[in-house]
Write a protein that holds these residues in place. Sequence first.
Motif, PDB file in Angstrom:
ATOM      1  N   ASN A 150     -25.717  87.170  10.186  1.00 44.75           N
ATOM      2  CA  ASN A 150     -27.040  87.757  10.035  1.00 44.75           C
ATOM      3  C   ASN A 150     -27.626  87.414   8.666  1.00 44.75           C
ATOM      4  O   ASN A 150     -28.804  87.058   8.545  1.00 44.75           O
ATOM      5  CB  ASN A 150     -26.950  89.268  10.220  1.00 44.75           C
ATOM      6  N   GLU A 151     -26.800  87.529   7.620  1.00 44.88           N
ATOM      7  CA  GLU A 151     -27.253  87.192   6.270  1.00 44.88           C
ATOM      8  C   GLU A 151     -27.641  85.713   6.191  1.00 44.88           C
ATOM      9  O   GLU A 151     -28.656  85.360   5.595  1.00 44.88           O
ATOM     10  CB  GLU A 151     -26.159  87.497   5.236  1.00 44.88           C
ATOM     11  N   TRP A 152     -26.824  84.858   6.788  1.00 38.47           N
ATOM     12  CA  TRP A 152     -27.106  83.429   6.785  1.00 38.47           C
ATOM     13  C   TRP A 152     -28.434  83.150   7.483  1.00 38.47           C
ATOM     14  O   TRP A 152     -29.244  82.340   7.008  1.00 38.47           O
ATOM     15  CB  TRP A 152     -25.962  82.680   7.463  1.00 38.47           C
ATOM     16  N   PHE A 153     -28.668  83.805   8.606  1.00 39.11           N
ATOM     17  CA  PHE A 153     -29.915  83.633   9.337  1.00 39.11           C
ATOM     18  C   PHE A 153     -31.101  84.055   8.470  1.00 39.11           C
ATOM     19  O   PHE A 153     -32.119  83.366   8.418  1.00 39.11           O
ATOM     20  CB  PHE A 153     -29.876  84.462  10.632  1.00 39.11           C
ATOM     21  N   CYS A 154     -30.969  85.175   7.762  1.00 42.26           N
ATOM     22  CA  CYS A 154     -32.052  85.658   6.892  1.00 42.26           C
ATOM     23  C   CYS A 154     -32.312  84.674   5.753  1.00 42.26           C
ATOM     24  O   CYS A 154     -33.461  84.386   5.417  1.00 42.26           O
ATOM     25  CB  CYS A 154     -31.712  87.039   6.322  1.00 42.26           C
ATOM     26  N   ILE A 155     -31.238  84.137   5.172  1.00 46.66           N
ATOM     27  CA  ILE A 155     -31.387  83.155   4.096  1.00 46.66           C
ATOM     28  C   ILE A 155     -32.082  81.902   4.619  1.00 46.66           C
ATOM     29  O   ILE A 155     -32.979  81.347   3.975  1.00 46.66           O
ATOM     30  CB  ILE A 155     -30.007  82.804   3.486  1.00 46.66           C
ATOM     31  N   GLU A 156     -31.675  81.461   5.811  1.00 48.31           N
ATOM     32  CA  GLU A 156     -32.265  80.279   6.427  1.00 48.31           C
ATOM     33  C   GLU A 156     -33.764  80.476   6.652  1.00 48.31           C
ATOM     34  O   GLU A 156     -34.581  79.600   6.333  1.00 48.31           O
ATOM     35  CB  GLU A 156     -31.568  80.021   7.765  1.00 48.31           C
ATOM     36  N   GLU A 157     -34.109  81.644   7.210  1.00 45.40           N
ATOM     37  CA  GLU A 157     -35.528  81.933   7.462  1.00 45.40           C
ATOM     38  C   GLU A 157     -36.318  81.994   6.160  1.00 45.40           C
ATOM     39  O   GLU A 157     -37.434  81.491   6.082  1.00 45.40           O
ATOM     40  CB  GLU A 157     -35.672  83.257   8.228  1.00 45.40           C
ATOM     41  N   SER A 158     -35.725  82.584   5.142  1.00 47.55           N
ATOM     42  CA  SER A 158     -36.380  82.667   3.844  1.00 47.55           C
ATOM     43  C   SER A 158     -36.605  81.269   3.265  1.00 47.55           C
ATOM     44  O   SER A 158     -37.678  80.975   2.722  1.00 47.55           O
ATOM     45  CB  SER A 158     -35.531  83.512   2.896  1.00 47.55           C
ATOM     46  N   MET A 159     -35.595  80.420   3.392  1.00 53.47           N
ATOM     47  CA  MET A 159     -35.737  79.038   2.898  1.00 53.47           C
ATOM     48  C   MET A 159     -36.819  78.295   3.664  1.00 53.47           C
ATOM     49  O   MET A 159     -37.610  77.546   3.075  1.00 53.47           O
ATOM     50  CB  MET A 159     -34.402  78.302   3.008  1.00 53.47           C
ATOM     51  N   LYS A 160     -36.881  78.496   4.981  1.00 52.71           N
ATOM     52  CA  LYS A 160     -37.920  77.843   5.786  1.00 52.71           C
ATOM     53  C   LYS A 160     -39.310  78.275   5.318  1.00 52.71           C
ATOM     54  O   LYS A 160     -40.204  77.445   5.152  1.00 52.71           O
ATOM     55  CB  LYS A 160     -37.754  78.192   7.272  1.00 52.71           C
ATOM     56  N   ARG A 161     -39.462  79.590   5.122  1.00 53.13           N
ATOM     57  CA  ARG A 161     -40.757  80.089   4.658  1.00 53.13           C
ATOM     58  C   ARG A 161     -41.120  79.499   3.294  1.00 53.13           C
ATOM     59  O   ARG A 161     -42.255  79.069   3.073  1.00 53.13           O
ATOM     60  CB  ARG A 161     -40.762  81.612   4.594  1.00 53.13           C
ATOM     61  N   SER A 162     -40.139  79.455   2.407  1.00 53.90           N
ATOM     62  CA  SER A 162     -40.378  78.899   1.070  1.00 53.90           C
ATOM     63  C   SER A 162     -40.754  77.429   1.160  1.00 53.90           C
ATOM     64  O   SER A 162     -41.680  76.973   0.481  1.00 53.90           O
ATOM     65  CB  SER A 162     -39.138  79.044   0.196  1.00 53.90           C
ATOM     66  N   MET A 163     -40.040  76.674   1.986  1.00 47.79           N
ATOM     67  CA  MET A 163     -40.330  75.246   2.119  1.00 47.79           C
ATOM     68  C   MET A 163     -41.704  75.021   2.730  1.00 47.79           C
ATOM     69  O   MET A 163     -42.443  74.135   2.297  1.00 47.79           O
ATOM     70  CB  MET A 163     -39.246  74.563   2.950  1.00 47.79           C
ATOM     71  N   VAL A 164     -42.071  75.831   3.714  1.00 51.83           N
ATOM     72  CA  VAL A 164     -43.397  75.711   4.322  1.00 51.83           C
ATOM     73  C   VAL A 164     -44.463  75.977   3.268  1.00 51.83           C
ATOM     74  O   VAL A 164     -45.463  75.243   3.168  1.00 51.83           O
ATOM     75  CB  VAL A 164     -43.537  76.666   5.533  1.00 51.83           C
ATOM     76  N   GLN A 165     -44.255  77.001   2.439  1.00 53.21           N
ATOM     77  CA  GLN A 165     -45.217  77.304   1.374  1.00 53.21           C
ATOM     78  C   GLN A 165     -45.313  76.142   0.386  1.00 53.21           C
ATOM     79  O   GLN A 165     -46.413  75.755  -0.023  1.00 53.21           O
ATOM     80  CB  GLN A 165     -44.820  78.583   0.638  1.00 53.21           C
ATOM     81  N   VAL A 166     -44.162  75.579   0.020  1.00 48.72           N
ATOM     82  CA  VAL A 166     -44.156  74.438  -0.911  1.00 48.72           C
ATOM     83  C   VAL A 166     -44.893  73.263  -0.290  1.00 48.72           C
ATOM     84  O   VAL A 166     -45.725  72.617  -0.942  1.00 48.72           O
ATOM     85  CB  VAL A 166     -42.711  74.062  -1.308  1.00 48.72           C
ATOM     86  N   PHE A 167     -44.615  72.958   0.973  1.00 51.98           N
ATOM     87  CA  PHE A 167     -45.294  71.843   1.645  1.00 51.98           C
ATOM     88  C   PHE A 167     -46.798  72.087   1.722  1.00 51.98           C
ATOM     89  O   PHE A 167     -47.594  71.163   1.536  1.00 51.98           O
ATOM     90  CB  PHE A 167     -44.716  71.596   3.036  1.00 51.98           C
ATOM     91  N   GLU A 168     -47.180  73.323   2.004  1.00 52.35           N
ATOM     92  CA  GLU A 168     -48.613  73.652   2.063  1.00 52.35           C
ATOM     93  C   GLU A 168     -49.253  73.447   0.693  1.00 52.35           C
ATOM     94  O   GLU A 168     -50.360  72.888   0.592  1.00 52.35           O
ATOM     95  CB  GLU A 168     -48.816  75.093   2.535  1.00 52.35           C
ATOM     96  N   GLN A 169     -48.575  73.869  -0.365  1.00 54.70           N
ATOM     97  CA  GLN A 169     -49.103  73.682  -1.722  1.00 54.70           C
ATOM     98  C   GLN A 169     -49.216  72.194  -2.061  1.00 54.70           C
ATOM     99  O   GLN A 169     -50.228  71.750  -2.619  1.00 54.70           O
ATOM    100  CB  GLN A 169     -48.212  74.391  -2.750  1.00 54.70           C
TER     101      GLN A 169
END
Length: 128
Positions: A87-106
């Motif tokens: 569960n923790e790994w899944f949350c970290i993965e989702e957080s990283m995806k969100r961060s990467m999407v934000q970085v790509f958008e920027q």
Amino acid sequence: MKQRRVVSFDQKTDEYLQQYMKEQHVRFPGDAIARICLEHQILKEEKQKKQKKQKQVSTVPPVEEIVEVISQRINRLMETERLFLRNEWFCIEESMKRSMVQVFEQVEEKQAAKRGELVAAFLERYNK
């Protein structure tokens, strides 16, 4: 305090009593019977103590049972920890995806802005 009794024995019992009196150097049959009864009582109490001790000992489960119970508990704990980590790994993965999407958008916004500046600069030069 002694009690007086009239007793009758069969032949074997009488022979045993006489033999006991000789072996133990007891003078009176009543004293011999009292000793036999006392010995019998002591043996009976010892037997009861042994049985009680065996019951106490037998209530302890065998090592195999203990090992099995401990193994099951460890397995349950490991399963719980595994689920928690997943569960923790899944949350970290989702957080990283969100961060990467934000970085790509920027990055995209900055690139679009640079393209817009280039186009604007090109148009300005073209108009001159």
